[in-house]
Scaffold this motif. Structure first.
Motif, PDB file in Angstrom:
ATOM      1  N   TYR A   1     -36.520 -74.416  21.945  1.00 19.21           N
ATOM      2  CA  TYR A   1     -37.445 -73.598  22.867  1.00 19.21           C
ATOM      3  C   TYR A   1     -38.131 -74.472  23.846  1.00 19.21           C
ATOM      4  O   TYR A   1     -38.687 -74.027  24.682  1.00 19.21           O
TER       5      TYR A   1
ATOM      6  N   TYR B   1     -36.993 -74.406  27.338  1.00 17.05           N
ATOM      7  CA  TYR B   1     -37.324 -72.981  27.902  1.00 17.05           C
ATOM      8  C   TYR B   1     -38.609 -72.947  28.070  1.00 17.05           C
ATOM      9  O   TYR B   1     -38.962 -72.177  29.176  1.00 17.05           O
TER      10      TYR B   1
ATOM     11  N   TRP C   1     -34.023 -69.727  30.489  1.00 19.71           N
ATOM     12  CA  TRP C   1     -32.999 -69.807  29.262  1.00 19.71           C
ATOM     13  C   TRP C   1     -31.716 -70.162  29.995  1.00 19.71           C
ATOM     14  O   TRP C   1     -31.246 -69.266  30.533  1.00 19.71           O
TER      15      TRP C   1
ATOM     16  N   ARG D   1     -26.716 -65.791  26.349  1.00 19.19           N
ATOM     17  CA  ARG D   1     -27.291 -64.610  25.644  1.00 19.19           C
ATOM     18  C   ARG D   1     -27.045 -64.876  23.910  1.00 19.19           C
ATOM     19  O   ARG D   1     -27.580 -64.508  23.086  1.00 19.19           O
TER      20      ARG D   1
ATOM     21  N   CYS E   1     -29.092 -67.378  22.557  1.00 19.83           N
ATOM     22  CA  CYS E   1     -30.345 -66.975  22.509  1.00 19.83           C
ATOM     23  C   CYS E   1     -30.727 -65.683  21.236  1.00 19.83           C
ATOM     24  O   CYS E   1     -31.534 -65.828  20.599  1.00 19.83           O
ATOM     25  N   LYS E   2     -29.627 -64.919  21.115  1.00 27.56           N
ATOM     26  CA  LYS E   2     -29.715 -64.097  20.190  1.00 27.56           C
ATOM     27  C   LYS E   2     -29.725 -64.682  18.561  1.00 27.56           C
ATOM     28  O   LYS E   2     -30.535 -64.399  17.899  1.00 27.56           O
TER      29      LYS E   2
ATOM     30  N   TRP F   1     -30.870 -67.688  18.279  1.00 31.35           N
ATOM     31  CA  TRP F   1     -32.174 -68.493  18.068  1.00 31.35           C
ATOM     32  C   TRP F   1     -33.174 -67.518  17.680  1.00 31.35           C
ATOM     33  O   TRP F   1     -34.105 -67.562  16.815  1.00 31.35           O
TER      34      TRP F   1
ATOM     35  N   GLU G   1     -33.982 -65.155  30.611  1.00 28.14           N
ATOM     36  CA  GLU G   1     -34.658 -65.087  29.678  1.00 28.14           C
ATOM     37  C   GLU G   1     -34.352 -64.934  28.310  1.00 28.14           C
ATOM     38  O   GLU G   1     -33.348 -64.294  28.022  1.00 28.14           O
ATOM     39  N   CYS G   2     -35.207 -65.264  27.349  1.00 28.57           N
ATOM     40  CA  CYS G   2     -34.945 -65.140  25.915  1.00 28.57           C
ATOM     41  C   CYS G   2     -36.133 -64.709  24.980  1.00 28.57           C
ATOM     42  O   CYS G   2     -37.086 -65.464  24.546  1.00 28.57           O
ATOM     43  N   TYR G   3     -36.287 -63.259  24.895  1.00 27.65           N
ATOM     44  CA  TYR G   3     -37.112 -62.615  24.022  1.00 27.65           C
ATOM     45  C   TYR G   3     -36.469 -61.453  23.207  1.00 27.65           C
ATOM     46  O   TYR G   3     -35.416 -60.815  23.546  1.00 27.65           O
TER      47      TYR G   3
END
Length: 379
Positions: A72, A75, A81, A85, A88-89, A91, A168-170
């Protein structure tokens, strides 16, 4: 032009400072929890039923510092990010799982301490079930997985589309405030109330025993009974051995109390079984009360720090979801995010360091010479 250069310079210095602080927090989290795990592996004396819960907590917090924080940091500093993907998923999956497991482990440790203080007899009887800690530890991870992970994995498939940009990553449910409210109730509000409840009852149990001792003070002991007050509060001017002698004599029947002091056995003579039992009971009573007081104090600190670390993030997460992220500044949300992770770095100091056996194990690992000196002086 000079003004723009100064702004870029200040922002660069700020980014470096933030990067250093983030890396430092990750290192403290990794090293602190690794020390707890290593101590548990090397020291057989730590393999007590309740200490397995400390191990479970250390494992989850160690993974937070070793995996969640390092991924993180870039980021957080760049705002983009760049790991794809899939990463990200994964994480997100690990972050929600590990943080939730850490909270549930805190509740389990508090519950275990609550039973050991308020229901000591039944707690000791249940210690024979060796599989009980393993079952509880596994249940923690299962419950933690079920709370967020299915939503992390399948939310976009159920919704039919993804709302997260490529850089992005959320979580996909970041704007679904009623899901966040329900999940945060299970993850934060219920654990906070539970840990507070356990702590309050531990305090009440200790106060009840102290009041029971003050009531019995000055009353003649019944057959086979002992004065709690006399055991818990040694008289002024007496050493511990003198206190035990006075307590033992006060526990004798009325006929024996009429005997003059000259007829009582001196300190050099052999101790009767009654005196020996009284001294042993008083020593155990004082030791248990002091141990329970330390447990209550440590739990009070744990409740406060847990609330400070988790409450800001939980509340802002719900508010941010309700207003689609427009009413909460991203920097403020980032601060609460790192404050939440701060709890994982503090846990190794809040829990094991409250126990003498863990402190001795840490000394044995970090300072072998000092441990050898302490061990030789204790004999």
């Amino acid at each position: 032009l000079d003004y723009m250069k100064s702004i870029h310079l200040k922002s660069g210095v700020l980014l470096v400072l933030l990067a250093v602080l983030m890396v430092l927090l990750a290192l403290v989290t990794i090293l602190g929890n690794a020390l707890v795990i290593l101590a548990f592996i090397l020291d057989r004396n730590l393999r007590h039923r309740s200490n397995y819960f400390f191990l479970n907590l250390a494992i989850s917090d160690f993974a937070v510092g070793a995996f969640c924080m390092p991924l993180y940091i870039p980021y957080s500093l760049t705002g983009k990010w760049q790991l794809g993907r899939s990463v990200c998923k994964f994480w997100l999956l690990m972050d929600y799982l590990l943080c939730t497991a850490s909270v549930f482990n805190i509740v389990l440790i508090s519950y275990d301490r609550f039973l050991s203080v308020t229901k000591a007899v039944s707690y000791r009887v249940q210690q024979g079930a060796a599989s009980s800690p393993v079952v509880k530890m596994a249940a923690i991870w299962v419950l933690a997985f079920l709370l967020y992970c299915p939503a992390v994995l399948f939310w976009e498939h159920v919704a039919g589309c993804s709302v997260v940009a490529e850089d992005e990553c959320y979580a996909e449910f970041f704007s679904n405030w009623y899901f966040l409210l329900c999940a945060s109730t299970v993850e934060f509000f219920v654990p906070l109330v539970s840990v507070t409840y356990f702590n309050v009852h531990i305090f009440r149990d200790i106060q009840k025993r102290q009041r029971r001792g003050s009531v019995s003070d000055g009353e003649p002991a019944k057959s086979g009974g002992l004065s709690w007050r006399a055991c818990l509060l040694p008289r002024q001017g007496l050493s511990s051995s003198e206190t035990e002698d006075s307590v033992s004599s006060s526990m004798r029947p009325k006929k024996e109390s009429l005997v003059t002091e000259s007829t009582l056995p001196s300190r050099g003579n052999s101790v009767t079984p009654e005196n020996d039992l009284s001294a042993s009971f008083c020593a155990k009573t004082r030791s248990k009360l002091q141990r329970d007081k330390k447990i209550a104090k440590s739990l009070a600190i744990i409740v406060c720090i847990f609330a400070i670390c988790w409450a800001p993030y939980t509340l802002l997460m719900i508010i941010r979801g309700a207003c689609q992220g427009t009413c909460v500044h991203n920097s403020l949300y980032e601060i609460t995010f790192w404050l939440l992770w701060l709890n994982s770095s503090l846990n190794p100091f809040l829990y094991p360091l409250c126990h003498v056996k863990f402190r001795m194990a840490f000394t044995k690992i970090l300072c072998p010479q000092k441990f050898a000196t302490l061990r030789s002086s204790s004999f």
